[in-house]
Design a protein around this motif. Sequence first.
Motif, short mmCIF file in Angstrom:
data_model
loop_
_atom_site.label_atom_id
_atom_site.label_comp_id
_atom_site.label_asym_id
_atom_site.label_seq_id
_atom_site.Cartn_x
_atom_site.Cartn_y
_atom_site.Cartn_z
N MET A 1 -27.00 4.33 22.77
CA MET A 1 -25.54 3.99 22.62
C MET A 1 -25.47 3.47 21.61
SD MET A 1 -26.14 1.26 26.21
CE MET A 1 -27.96 0.29 25.33
N LYS A 2 -24.21 2.82 21.19
CA LYS A 2 -24.02 1.96 19.99
C LYS A 2 -23.79 1.13 20.57
CE LYS A 2 -22.88 6.59 17.18
NZ LYS A 2 -23.66 7.25 18.47
N LEU A 3 -23.93 0.11 20.17
CA LEU A 3 -23.67 -1.74 20.12
C LEU A 3 -23.41 -2.04 19.34
CD1 LEU A 3 -27.01 -2.69 22.19
CD2 LEU A 3 -25.33 -1.72 23.79
N LEU A 4 -21.83 -2.80 19.68
CA LEU A 4 -21.19 -3.67 18.41
C LEU A 4 -20.92 -5.19 18.65
CD1 LEU A 4 -17.49 -3.33 18.92
CD2 LEU A 4 -19.10 -1.20 18.43
N ARG A 5 -20.69 -5.55 17.56
CA ARG A 5 -19.88 -6.99 17.67
C ARG A 5 -18.82 -6.99 17.33
NH1 ARG A 5 -22.62 -10.29 15.55
NH2 ARG A 5 -21.91 -12.03 17.09
N ASP B 1 -15.41 8.36 23.22
CA ASP B 1 -14.27 9.44 22.58
C ASP B 1 -13.93 8.23 21.36
OD1 ASP B 1 -14.10 6.82 23.56
OD2 ASP B 1 -12.77 7.73 25.84
N GLY B 2 -14.97 7.51 20.63
CA GLY B 2 -14.27 6.77 19.66
C GLY B 2 -13.64 5.52 20.32
N THR B 3 -13.51 5.06 21.13
CA THR B 3 -12.86 3.40 21.25
C THR B 3 -14.44 2.80 21.80
OG1 THR B 3 -12.84 4.03 23.99
CG2 THR B 3 -10.85 4.68 23.13
N VAL B 4 -13.69 1.22 21.67
CA VAL B 4 -14.81 0.32 21.87
C VAL B 4 -14.65 -0.07 23.42
CG1 VAL B 4 -15.26 -1.81 21.54
CG2 VAL B 4 -14.81 -0.15 19.53
N ARG B 5 -15.29 0.19 24.29
CA ARG B 5 -15.69 -0.83 25.86
C ARG B 5 -16.35 -2.46 25.44
NH1 ARG B 5 -13.77 3.33 28.80
NH2 ARG B 5 -12.84 4.70 27.53
N ASP B 6 -15.55 -3.05 26.05
CA ASP B 6 -15.97 -4.72 25.99
C ASP B 6 -17.42 -4.70 27.35
OD1 ASP B 6 -16.08 -7.25 25.68
OD2 ASP B 6 -14.67 -7.35 27.49
N LEU B 7 -18.88 -5.32 27.05
CA LEU B 7 -18.79 -5.25 27.16
C LEU B 7 -19.30 -7.20 28.02
CD1 LEU B 7 -21.98 -3.94 25.77
CD2 LEU B 7 -21.47 -3.59 27.87
N SER B 8 -18.54 -7.88 27.68
CA SER B 8 -18.58 -9.58 27.82
C SER B 8 -19.17 -9.55 29.44
CB SER B 8 -17.00 -10.47 27.35
OG SER B 8 -16.86 -10.15 26.01
N ASP B 9 -18.14 -9.12 30.13
CA ASP B 9 -18.31 -9.24 31.90
C ASP B 9 -20.20 -9.41 31.98
OD1 ASP B 9 -15.94 -10.00 32.20
OD2 ASP B 9 -15.64 -7.94 32.95
N HIS B 10 -21.33 -8.28 31.30
CA HIS B 10 -22.43 -8.15 31.05
C HIS B 10 -23.69 -9.18 30.42
CE1 HIS B 10 -21.40 -4.98 34.46
NE2 HIS B 10 -19.99 -4.54 33.29
N ILE B 11 -22.51 -9.40 29.29
CA ILE B 11 -23.59 -9.94 28.58
C ILE B 11 -22.84 -10.84 26.74
CG2 ILE B 11 -25.55 -7.79 28.44
CD1 ILE B 11 -24.20 -6.96 25.52
N ALA B 12 -23.68 -11.53 27.06
CA ALA B 12 -23.35 -12.66 26.16
C ALA B 12 -22.62 -12.30 23.88
CB ALA B 12 -23.51 -14.28 26.19
N ASP B 13 -23.73 -11.78 24.31
CA ASP B 13 -23.26 -11.04 22.69
C ASP B 13 -24.76 -9.55 22.27
OD1 ASP B 13 -23.10 -11.45 20.04
OD2 ASP B 13 -24.21 -12.81 19.61
N ILE B 14 -24.59 -9.28 21.70
CA ILE B 14 -25.92 -8.23 21.23
C ILE B 14 -27.06 -9.56 20.46
CG2 ILE B 14 -25.89 -6.32 20.01
CD1 ILE B 14 -24.05 -5.79 21.82
N PRO C 1 -13.88 -2.12 30.61
CA PRO C 1 -12.85 -2.21 29.86
C PRO C 1 -12.62 -1.83 28.10
CG PRO C 1 -13.16 -4.53 31.04
CD PRO C 1 -14.24 -3.10 30.65
N MET C 2 -11.42 -1.11 27.95
CA MET C 2 -11.28 -0.53 26.17
C MET C 2 -10.47 -1.77 25.32
SD MET C 2 -9.08 2.82 25.29
CE MET C 2 -9.63 3.61 26.59
N VAL C 3 -11.29 -2.19 24.11
CA VAL C 3 -10.72 -2.83 23.69
C VAL C 3 -9.66 -1.95 22.99
CG1 VAL C 3 -10.88 -4.72 21.96
CG2 VAL C 3 -12.99 -3.88 23.31
N GLU C 4 -8.71 -2.52 22.91
CA GLU C 4 -7.25 -2.14 22.13
C GLU C 4 -7.31 -2.36 20.66
OE1 GLU C 4 -5.69 0.05 23.68
OE2 GLU C 4 -5.95 -0.40 25.87
N LYS C 5 -7.15 -3.16 20.07
CA LYS C 5 -7.34 -3.22 18.85
C LYS C 5 -8.75 -4.30 18.53
CE LYS C 5 -2.01 -3.28 18.29
NZ LYS C 5 -1.12 -3.48 17.68
N PRO C 6 -9.81 -4.17 18.58
CA PRO C 6 -10.83 -4.90 18.29
C PRO C 6 -10.85 -5.22 16.79
CG PRO C 6 -10.87 -2.38 18.06
CD PRO C 6 -10.12 -2.60 18.03
#
Length: 280
Positions: A1-5, A20-33, A55-60
């Motif tokens: 995995m590639k985890l980011l903030r 695929d190069g998109t950022v996916r939101d993990l906020s529903d599963h963890i509070a932070d990395i 959820p896909m983050v359209e504009k991170p």
Amino acid sequence: MKLLRYGLPGFEKPGLMHADGTVRDLSDHIADISAATLSPLMLEQLRGLDIEGLPMVEKPGRIGACIGHPGKCICIGLNYSDHAAETGATPPNQPIIFAKAVTAICGPYDDVEMPRGSDALDWEVELAVVMGDTAKYVSEEDALNYVAGYAVMNDVSERTFQTKLEGQWTKGKSHDTFGPIGPWLVTTDELPDPHNLDMWLDVNGERRQTGNTNTLIFNVPQVISYLSRFMTLKPGDIISTGTPPGVAMGMKPPQWLKEGDVMTLGIDGLGEQKQTVVAA
């Protein structure tokens, strides 16, 4: 995995870089990395998520440091034999340890500040190790089991502060923004062997550093085991493992960074960074 903030400083959200190069939101599963989410059990739970359903983050927007709120950042000095040679130093018999204040940690694309009174600002591309489990008196054979993942780090340094003021190296390593890390944390399942990674750094488009982690004097297991003899390493702690040759200090004459200079750097499989030097 590639985890980011991602997000503004102090308000970053946890995310995952999809293949695929998109950022996916993990906020529903963890509070932070952060320390609380880097345990082997938690990482295994994250691997089990349906990535396509996140959820896909359209504009991170801004990408922050890939690890939030690290407890400490320990660095290893002169850990590449060719870098030691360019600085005129004898390769050490044991790892050289120094600390970088955690307030120096910042995002991989954030501006790097030139401290007031600085006249010798330098760059250092480094492999950063992020701990995922508590390590105390661990063996070299078991050391990698305590690692959550790896990231690119720029160990920015002010050499006058580091070498000409009385005291230890920490004062030349700890100014705000002296620790860009990321863009993401690559977990160990994606990078089982950190010891054959090409690394590089450019200043204003000119190549300054070229190296490979296969020339580390003390490899990652040796460093972790050694450090764990002197301090307990906790989840979220950062270990920056040293830099290859090509730093400004080793040039004749030295070519220190100045305001407006742009550093671009990267490590195979771990992504790239870019920072502009600004006045503090």
